[in-house]
Design an enzyme around this catalytic site. Sequence first.
Site, PDB file in Angstrom:
ATOM      1  N   TYR A 252       0.838  -1.214   0.000  1.00  0.00           N
ATOM      2  CA  TYR A 252       0.000   0.000   0.000  1.00  0.00           C
ATOM      3  C   TYR A 252       0.866   1.254   0.000  1.00  0.00           C
ATOM      4  CZ  TYR A 252      -3.246  -3.674   0.635  1.00  0.00           C
ATOM      5  OH  TYR A 252      -3.932  -4.844   0.418  1.00  0.00           O
ATOM      6  N   GLU A 261       4.946  10.148  -7.827  1.00  0.00           N
ATOM      7  CA  GLU A 261       6.019   9.831  -8.779  1.00  0.00           C
ATOM      8  C   GLU A 261       5.526  10.022 -10.214  1.00  0.00           C
ATOM      9  OE1 GLU A 261       7.616   5.841  -8.597  1.00  0.00           O
ATOM     10  OE2 GLU A 261       9.120   6.275 -10.122  1.00  0.00           O
TER      11      GLU A 261
END
Length: 403
Positions: A252, A261
Site C-alpha cells: 500500500y 512519482e
Amino acid sequence: MSEAREFTKGVPAAAGSRPLPPFADEHQDLRASIRRFVEKELRPHAAEWDDERWFPNEVFAKLAANGFLGLKYPERYGGEGGDYLHDAVLIEELGGAGSGGLAAGIGAHVNIATPPIFKFGTEDQKQRFLVPGIRGEKIAALGITEPGTGSDVAGIRTQAKRVDGGWVVNGSKTFITGGVRADVVVTAVKTSEEGGHGGLSFLLIEKGMDGFTVSKKLEKLGWHASDTAELAFQDVFVPDENLLGEENRGFYLIVANFQWERIAMALGAVAAMGRLLDASVAYALEREAFGRPIGKFQAIRHKVATMATKFEASRALTYHALRLFHEGHDAIREVTMAKLLSQRAACEVADEAIQIHGGAGYMKAPPSAASGIERAARDLRLGPIGGGTDEIMKEILGRQLGL
Ligand SMILES: Cc1cc2nc3c(=O)[nH]c(=O)nc-3n(C[C@H](O)[C@H](O)[C@H](O)COP(=O)(O)OP(=O)(O)OC[C@H]3O[C@@H](n4cnc5c(N)ncnc54)[C@H](O)[C@@H]3O)c2cc1C
C-alpha cells in the site's frame, strides 16, 4: 547560434507571464528563484556531468541551502512548509538544466524516496533520515525493482527474515536511481513466506550496514548524470527501528507513492516538451533551405503544430491530475492518464525536434544549434518505462474503467 536559441533557454512550459492553474501568483517568486539557481548552478555543468556519468553530492547541499529539498515538508523538519505545488514548480524548473539524469537524480531523493519517510515514518526515523535529507546531508533512494521483477511489484523476492531485534535481509535490487550514492535505501522486502500484496514491508537499509553493497553501477541509454545501481543484500541485519510503516503493509505504501512519482514524471515531460517546442520554432525561423526559412515549408509547420498540440494536451491533463491530487481527491485515473499520455508524447516531440533540426539535431557537442536535443531525446525515452510502463498504465486504466 545566439544564446537565446539554445534549447534549454526556451520559455519553460508553465512560466508564461500569468500562471496557469493550479499554479498561482504566489508560485512565481519561487519559480524565478529556482530558475536563477538552475541557470547559475546546474545548466553550465549539465553536459559535463552527463559525460562524467555523475553529478557531485554538493548539488544536494546547494539545493538544500536554498530550501529546495524541503519545499513540501513542515518547518519542524527543516522544510519550507509548502505543498506539492511548490515541488511541482521545482520539477518544471529543474528541466531547465537540460539534463534528464540530473533532474532524475535529484527527483529520486525529493519525489520518491523521502515522501514515504515523511508519510509513514516514525518520529525517530524522520529525525534520522528526513531532517538530514532536507539538509542535503543524507541522500535517499527508493529500492523496489529487482532483477527478477519490475512491473509485477507483488513478485518481490528479497527476503527479510525475523530475528531477535530486527530482520536479516537477503536478495538484490536493480535499476535504483541514486543507489550508488544513497545513504539510505527505502527498500521493499518480503516479510512473509508467500510475499505478494499482503506480505511486503519496507526497511530503511543504510549505507555501511554489514552485507549491503552496491554490486554494480549501471550504464544506460540516457539519464547519464544519474547513478543507477544494482544493490546486493547478504545477511544484512536491519534493526526493528528501521521498519518503515506497518509490517506486511508495504504494497500500500508502494501504491500511495506511485501517484506523486507519476505526476512528477508527467510534469517533467511536459516541461521538456515546452522547451523542445520553443527550440524547434526558433530553429524553423532561423534555418534556411531552398531560399527560405524551413518553417515556411508546410511539412515543418505541420510538425510544429502537432508538437504544440501534444504539449498542450499533455499539460492540460497533467495540471488537471495535479490539481485533483493537490486537493486530496482520489486521482488514480487522471494521474495514470497523465503519465501515459505525457511520456509517449514527449518521446514523439523529441523525435520531431531532432528531425526539424536535421543533422544538427543528431549532434552532441556544442556549438550545434540543437545542443542538448539529442540528450533530451535519450533522456525522455525512459518515460514510458520508469515509474510503471505504458502497458501497466493501460492495465490500471482498464481496471479503473471496469474491465
Ligand atoms: C533508468 C531507470 C531508473 C529506474 N529507477 C528506479 C528506482 O529508483 N527505483 C526502483 O525501484 N525502480 C527503478 N526503475 C525500475 C522501473 O520502475 C522498471 O524498469 C519498470 O517498472 C519496468 O519494470 P521492468 O524493467 O522489470 O520491466 P518488466 O516488468 O519486465 O516489463 C517488460 C515489458 O513487459 C511489459 N509487461 C509487463 N507486465 C505486463 C502486463 N501485465 N501486461 C502487458 N505488458 C506487460 C512491460 O510493459 C514491458 O514492456 C528504474 C528503471 C530505469 C530504466
